[in-house]
Design a protein around this motif. Structure first.
Motif, PDB file in Angstrom:
ATOM      1  N   SER A  10       0.829  -1.212   0.000  1.00 15.89           N
ATOM      2  CA  SER A  10       0.000   0.000   0.000  1.00 15.89           C
ATOM      3  C   SER A  10       0.860   1.259   0.000  1.00 15.89           C
ATOM      4  CB  SER A  10      -0.933   0.017   1.208  1.00 15.89           C
ATOM      5  OG  SER A  10      -1.874  -1.011   1.104  1.00 15.89           O
ATOM      6  N   GLU A  11       1.939   1.223   0.770  1.00  8.97           N
ATOM      7  CA  GLU A  11       2.854   2.373   0.786  1.00  8.97           C
ATOM      8  C   GLU A  11       3.508   2.561  -0.580  1.00  8.97           C
ATOM      9  OE1 GLU A  11       4.363   2.370   5.426  1.00  8.97           O
ATOM     10  OE2 GLU A  11       5.281   0.973   4.000  1.00  8.97           O
ATOM     11  N   ALA A  12       3.885   1.465  -1.203  1.00  6.89           N
ATOM     12  CA  ALA A  12       4.497   1.539  -2.531  1.00  6.89           C
ATOM     13  C   ALA A  12       3.506   2.096  -3.547  1.00  6.89           C
ATOM     14  CB  ALA A  12       4.995   0.162  -2.951  1.00  6.89           C
ATOM     15  N   GLU A  13       2.246   1.664  -3.455  1.00  9.36           N
ATOM     16  CA  GLU A  13       1.213   2.206  -4.351  1.00  9.36           C
ATOM     17  C   GLU A  13       1.052   3.707  -4.137  1.00  9.36           C
ATOM     18  OE1 GLU A  13      -2.221  -0.879  -5.540  1.00  9.36           O
ATOM     19  OE2 GLU A  13      -2.173  -0.326  -3.426  1.00  9.36           O
ATOM     20  N   ALA A  14       1.126   4.146  -2.897  1.00 11.16           N
ATOM     21  CA  ALA A  14       0.984   5.573  -2.600  1.00 11.16           C
ATOM     22  C   ALA A  14       2.099   6.386  -3.238  1.00 11.16           C
ATOM     23  CB  ALA A  14       0.955   5.794  -1.096  1.00 11.16           C
ATOM     24  N   LEU A  15       3.259   5.789  -3.416  1.00  6.23           N
ATOM     25  CA  LEU A  15       4.370   6.510  -4.047  1.00  6.23           C
ATOM     26  C   LEU A  15       4.006   6.970  -5.458  1.00  6.23           C
ATOM     27  CD1 LEU A  15       7.490   4.423  -2.975  1.00  6.23           C
ATOM     28  CD2 LEU A  15       6.816   6.708  -2.186  1.00  6.23           C
ATOM     29  N   THR A  16       3.284   6.149  -6.188  1.00  4.79           N
ATOM     30  CA  THR A  16       2.908   6.557  -7.544  1.00  4.79           C
ATOM     31  C   THR A  16       1.955   7.751  -7.508  1.00  4.79           C
ATOM     32  OG1 THR A  16       1.122   4.924  -7.706  1.00  4.79           O
ATOM     33  CG2 THR A  16       3.296   4.253  -8.501  1.00  4.79           C
TER      34      THR A  16
ATOM     35  N   GLU B 130       2.796   9.979 -16.857  1.00 10.85           N
ATOM     36  CA  GLU B 130       1.541   9.237 -16.717  1.00 10.85           C
ATOM     37  C   GLU B 130       1.542   8.007 -17.617  1.00 10.85           C
ATOM     38  OE1 GLU B 130      -1.820   8.026 -15.095  1.00 10.85           O
ATOM     39  OE2 GLU B 130      -0.652   9.725 -14.398  1.00 10.85           O
ATOM     40  N   VAL B 131       1.981   8.174 -18.842  1.00 15.95           N
ATOM     41  CA  VAL B 131       2.048   7.034 -19.769  1.00 15.95           C
ATOM     42  C   VAL B 131       3.008   5.984 -19.217  1.00 15.95           C
ATOM     43  CG1 VAL B 131       2.815   6.313 -22.073  1.00 15.95           C
ATOM     44  CG2 VAL B 131       1.402   8.359 -21.805  1.00 15.95           C
ATOM     45  N   TRP B 132       4.180   6.442 -18.729  1.00 15.82           N
ATOM     46  CA  TRP B 132       5.165   5.513 -18.193  1.00 15.82           C
ATOM     47  C   TRP B 132       4.609   4.765 -16.989  1.00 15.82           C
ATOM     48  CZ3 TRP B 132       7.764   4.399 -13.737  1.00 15.82           C
ATOM     49  CH2 TRP B 132       8.845   3.543 -13.869  1.00 15.82           C
ATOM     50  N   LEU B 133       3.940   5.489 -16.095  1.00 15.81           N
ATOM     51  CA  LEU B 133       3.367   4.837 -14.919  1.00 15.81           C
ATOM     52  C   LEU B 133       2.292   3.831 -15.308  1.00 15.81           C
ATOM     53  CD1 LEU B 133       3.153   7.780 -12.360  1.00 15.81           C
ATOM     54  CD2 LEU B 133       4.601   5.737 -12.200  1.00 15.81           C
ATOM     55  N   GLU B 134       1.464   4.164 -16.276  1.00 13.72           N
ATOM     56  CA  GLU B 134       0.433   3.230 -16.726  1.00 13.72           C
ATOM     57  C   GLU B 134       1.061   1.936 -17.239  1.00 13.72           C
ATOM     58  OE1 GLU B 134      -2.945   3.268 -16.646  1.00 13.72           O
ATOM     59  OE2 GLU B 134      -2.793   5.087 -15.446  1.00 13.72           O
ATOM     60  N   GLU B 135       2.197   2.054 -17.921  1.00 13.04           N
ATOM     61  CA  GLU B 135       2.849   0.891 -18.504  1.00 13.04           C
ATOM     62  C   GLU B 135       3.727   0.129 -17.508  1.00 13.04           C
ATOM     63  OE1 GLU B 135       5.010   2.525 -21.789  1.00 13.04           O
ATOM     64  OE2 GLU B 135       3.196   2.865 -22.976  1.00 13.04           O
ATOM     65  N   ASN B 136       4.192   0.801 -16.449  1.00 12.29           N
ATOM     66  CA  ASN B 136       5.218   0.198 -15.606  1.00 12.29           C
ATOM     67  C   ASN B 136       4.916   0.117 -14.115  1.00 12.29           C
ATOM     68  OD1 ASN B 136       7.525  -0.199 -17.587  1.00 12.29           O
ATOM     69  ND2 ASN B 136       6.951   1.925 -17.952  1.00 12.29           N
ATOM     70  N   THR B 137       3.763   0.561 -13.676  1.00 10.16           N
ATOM     71  CA  THR B 137       3.476   0.564 -12.241  1.00 10.16           C
ATOM     72  C   THR B 137       3.553  -0.835 -11.638  1.00 10.16           C
ATOM     73  OG1 THR B 137       2.175   2.585 -12.294  1.00 10.16           O
ATOM     74  CG2 THR B 137       1.729   1.079 -10.487  1.00 10.16           C
ATOM     75  N   THR B 138       2.985  -1.821 -12.289  1.00  7.92           N
ATOM     76  CA  THR B 138       3.005  -3.183 -11.753  1.00  7.92           C
ATOM     77  C   THR B 138       4.440  -3.671 -11.579  1.00  7.92           C
ATOM     78  OG1 THR B 138       0.881  -3.652 -12.798  1.00  7.92           O
ATOM     79  CG2 THR B 138       2.199  -5.547 -12.114  1.00  7.92           C
ATOM     80  N   LYS B 139       5.256  -3.458 -12.575  1.00  9.61           N
ATOM     81  CA  LYS B 139       6.661  -3.883 -12.509  1.00  9.61           C
ATOM     82  C   LYS B 139       7.403  -3.104 -11.421  1.00  9.61           C
ATOM     83  CE  LYS B 139      10.491  -4.731 -15.658  1.00  9.61           C
ATOM     84  NZ  LYS B 139      10.953  -4.582 -17.046  1.00  9.61           N
ATOM     85  N   LEU B 140       7.180  -1.813 -11.357  1.00  7.48           N
ATOM     86  CA  LEU B 140       7.814  -0.972 -10.350  1.00  7.48           C
ATOM     87  C   LEU B 140       7.450  -1.436  -8.946  1.00  7.48           C
ATOM     88  CD1 LEU B 140       9.393   1.632  -9.576  1.00  7.48           C
ATOM     89  CD2 LEU B 140       7.223   2.847  -9.751  1.00  7.48           C
ATOM     90  N   LEU B 141       6.162  -1.683  -8.728  1.00  7.97           N
ATOM     91  CA  LEU B 141       5.713  -2.134  -7.403  1.00  7.97           C
ATOM     92  C   LEU B 141       6.300  -3.490  -7.051  1.00  7.97           C
ATOM     93  CD1 LEU B 141       1.985  -0.957  -7.413  1.00  7.97           C
ATOM     94  CD2 LEU B 141       3.956   0.143  -6.341  1.00  7.97           C
ATOM     95  N   SER B 142       6.464  -4.354  -8.032  1.00 18.37           N
ATOM     96  CA  SER B 142       7.040  -5.666  -7.734  1.00 18.37           C
ATOM     97  C   SER B 142       8.500  -5.557  -7.298  1.00 18.37           C
ATOM     98  CB  SER B 142       6.924  -6.597  -8.948  1.00 18.37           C
ATOM     99  OG  SER B 142       7.839  -6.225  -9.960  1.00 18.37           O
ATOM    100  N   TYR B 143       9.190  -4.506  -7.738  1.00 18.31           N
ATOM    101  CA  TYR B 143      10.579  -4.295  -7.322  1.00 18.31           C
ATOM    102  C   TYR B 143      10.665  -3.678  -5.924  1.00 18.31           C
ATOM    103  CZ  TYR B 143      12.317  -5.084 -12.093  1.00 18.31           C
ATOM    104  OH  TYR B 143      12.633  -5.619 -13.299  1.00 18.31           O
ATOM    105  N   ILE B 144       9.812  -2.703  -5.644  1.00 14.94           N
ATOM    106  CA  ILE B 144       9.977  -1.978  -4.382  1.00 14.94           C
ATOM    107  C   ILE B 144       9.157  -2.546  -3.227  1.00 14.94           C
ATOM    108  CG2 ILE B 144      10.695   0.175  -5.475  1.00 14.94           C
ATOM    109  CD1 ILE B 144       7.921   1.276  -5.093  1.00 14.94           C
ATOM    110  N   ALA B 145       8.172  -3.368  -3.547  1.00 16.56           N
ATOM    111  CA  ALA B 145       7.361  -3.991  -2.492  1.00 16.56           C
ATOM    112  C   ALA B 145       6.937  -5.386  -2.915  1.00 16.56           C
ATOM    113  CB  ALA B 145       6.149  -3.131  -2.170  1.00 16.56           C
ATOM    114  N   PRO B 146       7.911  -6.281  -3.015  1.00 23.75           N
ATOM    115  CA  PRO B 146       7.551  -7.645  -3.431  1.00 23.75           C
ATOM    116  C   PRO B 146       6.553  -8.279  -2.449  1.00 23.75           C
ATOM    117  CG  PRO B 146       9.903  -7.475  -2.877  1.00 23.75           C
ATOM    118  CD  PRO B 146       9.290  -6.118  -2.712  1.00 23.75           C
ATOM    119  N   THR B 147       5.688  -9.074  -2.968  1.00 26.78           N
ATOM    120  CA  THR B 147       4.649  -9.694  -2.138  1.00 26.78           C
ATOM    121  C   THR B 147       5.061 -11.105  -1.702  1.00 26.78           C
ATOM    122  OG1 THR B 147       3.533 -10.457  -4.124  1.00 26.78           O
ATOM    123  CG2 THR B 147       2.740  -8.384  -3.157  1.00 26.78           C
ATOM    124  N   ALA B 148       6.123 -11.143  -0.967  1.00 26.56           N
ATOM    125  CA  ALA B 148       6.659 -12.388  -0.402  1.00 26.56           C
ATOM    126  C   ALA B 148       6.748 -13.404  -1.489  1.00 26.56           C
ATOM    127  CB  ALA B 148       5.829 -12.845   0.772  1.00 26.56           C
TER     128      ALA B 148
END
Length: 67
Positions: free
Chosen positions: A4-10, A49-67
């Motif tokens: 959730s914290e990682a999502e808030a970063l975006t 915005e375009v970059w975030l739309e394309e890369n948010t999932t990948k970015l979140l997986s790097y900074i807040a992996p889900t175990a």
């Protein structure tokens, strides 16, 4: 960092870019910046915005992996 914290970063990143548009618009009204400065701020925000739309999932997986 939680997911959730990682999502808030975006969101914070988006808000920061929008504040840049407000900043440059204010400077334009005061005669301290050019019309192009405002256009550039809008373009950069749009590109982010375009970059975030394309890369948010990948970015979140790097900074807040889900175990």
């Amino acid at each position: 960092m939680t997911y959730s914290e990682a999502e808030a970063l975006t969101l914070v990143w988006r808000l920061q870019r929008v504040s840049c548009i407000v900043y440059w618009t204010g400077w334009l009204r005061e005669g301290k910046a050019t019309h192009q400065s405002v256009i550039d701020a809008v373009k950069n925000t749009s590109l982010l915005e375009v970059w975030l739309e394309e890369n948010t999932t990948k970015l979140l997986s790097y900074i807040a992996p889900t175990a």
